[in-house]
Design a protein around this motif. Structure first.
Motif, PDB file in Angstrom:
ATOM      1  N   VAL A 284      41.031  58.419  37.218  1.00 29.58           N
ATOM      2  CA  VAL A 284      41.521  57.884  38.491  1.00 29.58           C
ATOM      3  C   VAL A 284      40.476  56.968  39.117  1.00 29.58           C
ATOM      4  N   LEU A 285      39.222  57.377  39.093  1.00 29.32           N
ATOM      5  CA  LEU A 285      38.161  56.537  39.649  1.00 29.32           C
ATOM      6  C   LEU A 285      38.025  55.217  38.899  1.00 29.32           C
ATOM      7  N   VAL A 286      38.088  55.261  37.578  1.00 27.24           N
ATOM      8  CA  VAL A 286      38.014  54.041  36.776  1.00 27.24           C
ATOM      9  C   VAL A 286      39.210  53.141  37.086  1.00 27.24           C
ATOM     10  N   TRP A 287      40.408  53.745  37.214  1.00 31.72           N
ATOM     11  CA  TRP A 287      41.627  53.003  37.553  1.00 31.72           C
ATOM     12  C   TRP A 287      41.439  52.255  38.882  1.00 31.72           C
ATOM     13  N   LEU A 288      40.915  52.949  39.891  1.00 33.13           N
ATOM     14  CA  LEU A 288      40.735  52.351  41.206  1.00 33.13           C
ATOM     15  C   LEU A 288      39.636  51.293  41.212  1.00 33.13           C
ATOM     16  N   VAL A 289      38.590  51.502  40.443  1.00 35.86           N
ATOM     17  CA  VAL A 289      37.522  50.502  40.347  1.00 35.86           C
ATOM     18  C   VAL A 289      38.052  49.224  39.703  1.00 35.86           C
ATOM     19  N   ILE A 290      38.877  49.358  38.689  1.00 34.46           N
ATOM     20  CA  ILE A 290      39.474  48.183  38.048  1.00 34.46           C
ATOM     21  C   ILE A 290      40.382  47.463  39.047  1.00 34.46           C
ATOM     22  N   GLY A 291      41.141  48.218  39.837  1.00 39.75           N
ATOM     23  CA  GLY A 291      41.984  47.608  40.863  1.00 39.75           C
ATOM     24  C   GLY A 291      41.166  46.899  41.927  1.00 39.75           C
ATOM     25  N   ALA A 292      40.053  47.497  42.331  1.00 38.58           N
ATOM     26  CA  ALA A 292      39.176  46.866  43.317  1.00 38.58           C
ATOM     27  C   ALA A 292      38.562  45.589  42.743  1.00 38.58           C
ATOM     28  N   ALA A 293      38.234  45.594  41.460  1.00 35.34           N
ATOM     29  CA  ALA A 293      37.700  44.393  40.818  1.00 35.34           C
ATOM     30  C   ALA A 293      38.747  43.282  40.814  1.00 35.34           C
ATOM     31  N   ALA A 294      40.000  43.632  40.583  1.00 36.82           N
ATOM     32  CA  ALA A 294      41.068  42.627  40.610  1.00 36.82           C
ATOM     33  C   ALA A 294      41.231  42.054  42.017  1.00 36.82           C
ATOM     34  N   ALA A 295      41.157  42.906  43.031  1.00 38.05           N
ATOM     35  CA  ALA A 295      41.253  42.432  44.418  1.00 38.05           C
ATOM     36  C   ALA A 295      40.071  41.540  44.756  1.00 38.05           C
ATOM     37  N   TYR A 296      38.902  41.885  44.288  1.00 40.55           N
ATOM     38  CA  TYR A 296      37.709  41.072  44.519  1.00 40.55           C
ATOM     39  C   TYR A 296      37.846  39.702  43.841  1.00 40.55           C
ATOM     40  N   GLN A 297      38.352  39.687  42.614  1.00 32.49           N
ATOM     41  CA  GLN A 297      38.517  38.428  41.886  1.00 32.49           C
ATOM     42  C   GLN A 297      39.549  37.523  42.557  1.00 32.49           C
ATOM     43  N   ARG A 298      40.479  38.107  43.281  1.00 33.04           N
ATOM     44  CA  ARG A 298      41.485  37.325  44.006  1.00 33.04           C
ATOM     45  C   ARG A 298      41.012  36.966  45.416  1.00 33.04           C
ATOM     46  N   ASP A 299      39.766  37.257  45.729  1.00 31.29           N
ATOM     47  CA  ASP A 299      39.148  36.941  47.022  1.00 31.29           C
ATOM     48  C   ASP A 299      39.841  37.614  48.200  1.00 31.29           C
ATOM     49  N   TYR A 300      40.371  38.807  48.000  1.00 29.19           N
ATOM     50  CA  TYR A 300      41.023  39.519  49.094  1.00 29.19           C
ATOM     51  C   TYR A 300      40.012  40.090  50.081  1.00 29.19           C
ATOM     52  N   PHE A 301      38.764  40.253  49.676  1.00 27.28           N
ATOM     53  CA  PHE A 301      37.759  40.835  50.551  1.00 27.28           C
ATOM     54  C   PHE A 301      36.956  39.784  51.309  1.00 27.28           C
ATOM     55  N   SER A 302      37.253  38.503  51.110  1.00 22.07           N
ATOM     56  CA  SER A 302      36.453  37.450  51.729  1.00 22.07           C
ATOM     57  C   SER A 302      36.808  37.201  53.193  1.00 22.07           C
ATOM     58  N   ASP A 303      38.010  37.569  53.612  1.00 16.59           N
ATOM     59  CA  ASP A 303      38.452  37.321  54.979  1.00 16.59           C
ATOM     60  C   ASP A 303      37.989  38.454  55.886  1.00 16.59           C
ATOM     61  N   LYS A 304      37.260  38.113  56.938  1.00 19.31           N
ATOM     62  CA  LYS A 304      36.751  39.150  57.841  1.00 19.31           C
ATOM     63  C   LYS A 304      37.838  39.725  58.737  1.00 19.31           C
ATOM     64  N   ARG A 305      38.807  38.921  59.121  1.00 19.40           N
ATOM     65  CA  ARG A 305      39.901  39.392  59.975  1.00 19.40           C
ATOM     66  C   ARG A 305      41.111  39.636  59.090  1.00 19.40           C
ATOM     67  N   THR A 306      41.611  40.839  59.101  1.00 15.08           N
ATOM     68  CA  THR A 306      42.715  41.213  58.238  1.00 15.08           C
ATOM     69  C   THR A 306      43.874  41.726  59.070  1.00 15.08           C
ATOM     70  N   ASN A 307      45.077  41.300  58.720  1.00  9.82           N
ATOM     71  CA  ASN A 307      46.254  41.837  59.392  1.00  9.82           C
ATOM     72  C   ASN A 307      46.872  42.934  58.527  1.00  9.82           C
ATOM     73  N   CYS A 308      47.963  43.470  58.985  1.00 10.42           N
ATOM     74  CA  CYS A 308      48.601  44.593  58.302  1.00 10.42           C
ATOM     75  C   CYS A 308      49.051  44.222  56.888  1.00 10.42           C
ATOM     76  N   ALA A 309      49.641  43.047  56.731  1.00  9.57           N
ATOM     77  CA  ALA A 309      50.133  42.631  55.414  1.00  9.57           C
ATOM     78  C   ALA A 309      48.979  42.426  54.432  1.00  9.57           C
ATOM     79  N   GLU A 310      47.885  41.839  54.894  1.00 10.87           N
ATOM     80  CA  GLU A 310      46.739  41.632  54.008  1.00 10.87           C
ATOM     81  C   GLU A 310      46.118  42.959  53.592  1.00 10.87           C
TER      82      GLU A 310
END
Length: 72
Positions: free
Chosen positions: A9-35
């Protein structure tokens, strides 16, 4: 058995977090509900992101709740 499942489960979530990072989802400081929802489902999808799955949350409702303001 429990330890193996926990590691998977931890490996699964780390891979998912890596995919989110590669899509630049963590670059925006202000996040709304949909993001935030998109980040959550991307992390939850894990390795499926690399099979062409691109989960997105387009709209979400925030409840009309009076949130208390912090004291100054």
């Amino acid at each position: 058995m429990t330890r193996v499942l926990t590691v998977l489960v931890l490996v699964w979530l780390v891979i998912g977090a890596a995919a989110a990072y590669q899509r630049d989802y963590f670059s925006d400081k202000r996040t709304n509900c949909a993001e935030a929802g998109t980040i959550a489902v991307t992390v939850a999808a894990g390795p499926l992101n690399y099979t062409g799955l691109n989960p997105k949350v387009k709209d979400c409702e925030t409840p009309d709740v009076d949130t208390p303001e912090p004291s100054r």
